[in-house]
Design an enzyme around this catalytic site. Structure first.
Site, PDB file in Angstrom:
ATOM      1  N   ILE A   1      51.889  26.675  -1.887  1.00 45.11           N
ATOM      2  CA  ILE A   1      53.122  25.877  -1.792  1.00 45.11           C
ATOM      3  C   ILE A   1      54.104  26.272  -2.895  1.00 45.11           C
ATOM      4  CG2 ILE A   1      54.054  23.526  -2.095  1.00 45.11           C
ATOM      5  CD1 ILE A   1      51.663  22.475  -0.531  1.00 45.11           C
TER       6      ILE A   1
ATOM      7  N   HIS B   1      50.560  14.400   2.156  1.00 48.36           N
ATOM      8  CA  HIS B   1      51.027  15.688   1.634  1.00 48.36           C
ATOM      9  C   HIS B   1      50.227  16.021   0.378  1.00 48.36           C
ATOM     10  CE1 HIS B   1      53.609  18.766  -0.087  1.00 48.36           C
ATOM     11  NE2 HIS B   1      54.109  18.915   1.124  1.00 48.36           N
TER      12      HIS B   1
ATOM     13  N   GLU C   1      48.514  23.150   5.091  1.00 52.31           N
ATOM     14  CA  GLU C   1      49.253  23.765   3.987  1.00 52.31           C
ATOM     15  C   GLU C   1      48.326  23.984   2.795  1.00 52.31           C
ATOM     16  OE1 GLU C   1      53.727  22.191   4.226  1.00 52.31           O
ATOM     17  OE2 GLU C   1      52.493  21.041   2.859  1.00 52.31           O
TER      18      GLU C   1
ATOM     19  N   ASN D   1      61.071  19.723   4.614  1.00 53.08           N
ATOM     20  CA  ASN D   1      60.731  18.697   3.632  1.00 53.08           C
ATOM     21  C   ASN D   1      61.663  18.839   2.425  1.00 53.08           C
ATOM     22  OD1 ASN D   1      59.548  16.995   1.793  1.00 53.08           O
ATOM     23  ND2 ASN D   1      57.527  17.957   1.836  1.00 53.08           N
ATOM     24  N   PHE D   2      62.461  17.834   2.162  1.00 52.70           N
ATOM     25  CA  PHE D   2      63.436  17.909   1.057  1.00 52.70           C
ATOM     26  C   PHE D   2      62.775  17.698  -0.314  1.00 52.70           C
ATOM     27  CE2 PHE D   2      67.702  16.763   3.387  1.00 52.70           C
ATOM     28  CZ  PHE D   2      67.507  17.821   4.255  1.00 52.70           C
TER      29      PHE D   2
HETATM   30  O1  G3P Z   1      55.891  20.239   2.874  1.00 56.35           O
HETATM   31  C1  G3P Z   1      56.241  21.569   2.800  1.00 56.35           C
HETATM   32  C2  G3P Z   1      55.612  22.249   1.701  1.00 56.35           C
HETATM   33  O2  G3P Z   1      54.690  21.645   0.912  1.00 56.35           O
HETATM   34  C3  G3P Z   1      55.704  23.707   1.638  1.00 56.35           C
HETATM   35  O3  G3P Z   1      56.502  23.948   0.536  1.00 56.35           O
HETATM   36  O4  G3P Z   1      58.145  25.166  -0.743  1.00 56.35           O
HETATM   37  O5  G3P Z   1      56.107  26.323   0.083  1.00 56.35           O
HETATM   38  O6  G3P Z   1      57.886  25.655   1.691  1.00 56.35           O
HETATM   39  P1  G3P Z   1      57.189  25.360   0.381  1.00 56.35           P
END
Ligand code: G3P
Length: 225
Positions: free
Chosen positions: A147, A94, A142, A10-11
């Site tokens: 995150i 998300h 998630e 996810n960018f």
């Molecule tokens: O969509 C992927 C995400 O929310 C996870 O983020 O930066 O913890 O890999 P990250």
């Protein structure tokens, strides 16, 4: 349309993955995917879908779409428009772009009618269970609090991952499960697969890495053959 096991990147809206830099990063990821014969997909911002999808052959997904058909919808994003721009699917719900659950269903149904893959994000076992009933192609669990922290969900909260896998299986066994939040290493990916997922949804661990190529390589190497 998406081969598993898979790493989905996810960018978000990071500067390191915006505009021309989105294309550069997608090319690095494509090269690694080819070198290791691995399945990797990228999710650039809407404004970058077209330029990225023209430059790489790996799957490109949107980060969000609205449950709307083409017409009088100024400023909204239709599944039809991301498909026309070259996307093969989309993330939905998300934690940084939540929508009501009835709209998740509308998006999933609309995307299916357009042959677009759906990856519905959830925060916990309960939400995973509820949204599995809408039959998306994938659910990515998630926990929001992890995150961007670098603390991997697969190690810090394995029960949320395995609990979601179990709950989703019970509701609809055709829904494939990913997990994300804090994933930064191959070891985190291996642990996610061990817990029953078919891969990971990752952002900062690759986008913000000092060496983006090394970061994606490490993760891809950990996917089962
Ligand atoms: O969509 C992927 C995400 O929310 C996870 O983020 O930066 O913890 O890999 P990250």
């Amino acid at each position: 349309m998406l081969k598993t096991p898979i790493v989905v990147v996810n960018f978000k809206t990071y500067p390191e993955s915006t505009g021309e830099r989105a294309v550069q990063l997608a090319k690095i990821i494509e090269q690694v995917a080819q070198d290791y014969s691995a399945s990797v997909a990228v999710c650039p911002q809407h404004a970058d879908i077209y330029r990225v999808s023209r430059e790489v052959s790996i799957p490109v997904l949107a980060q969000h779409v609205d449950p709307l058909k083409p017409g009088r919808n100024t400023g909204w994003v239709t599944p039809a428009s991301v498909k026309a721009a070259g996307a093969v699917g989309t993330l939905i719900n998300h934690s940084e772009h939540k929508i009501p659950h009835d709209q998740v269903k509308q998006v999933v149904d609309l995307c299916r009618s357009k042959e677009l893959v759906t990856i519905v994000c959830t925060a916990d076992v309960e939400e995973s269970k509820g949204l599995a009933a809408h039959s998306p192609d994938f659910i990515a669990v998630e926990p929001p609090e992890l995150i961007g922290t670098g603390i991997p969900v697969s190690k810090a909260k394995p029960e949320i991952v395995s609990g979601s896998v179990k709950a989703i299986q019970e509701v609809n066994s055709s829904v494939q499960v990913l997990c994300g939040a804090g994933i930064t290493t191959g070891e985190d990916v291996a642990k996610a697969v061990e817990l029953g997922t078919v891969g990971v949804l990752v952002a900062s661990g690759i986008v913000r890495a000092k060496d983006q190529r090394a970061a994606i390589e490490d993760m891809v190497r950990a996917l089962p053959k």
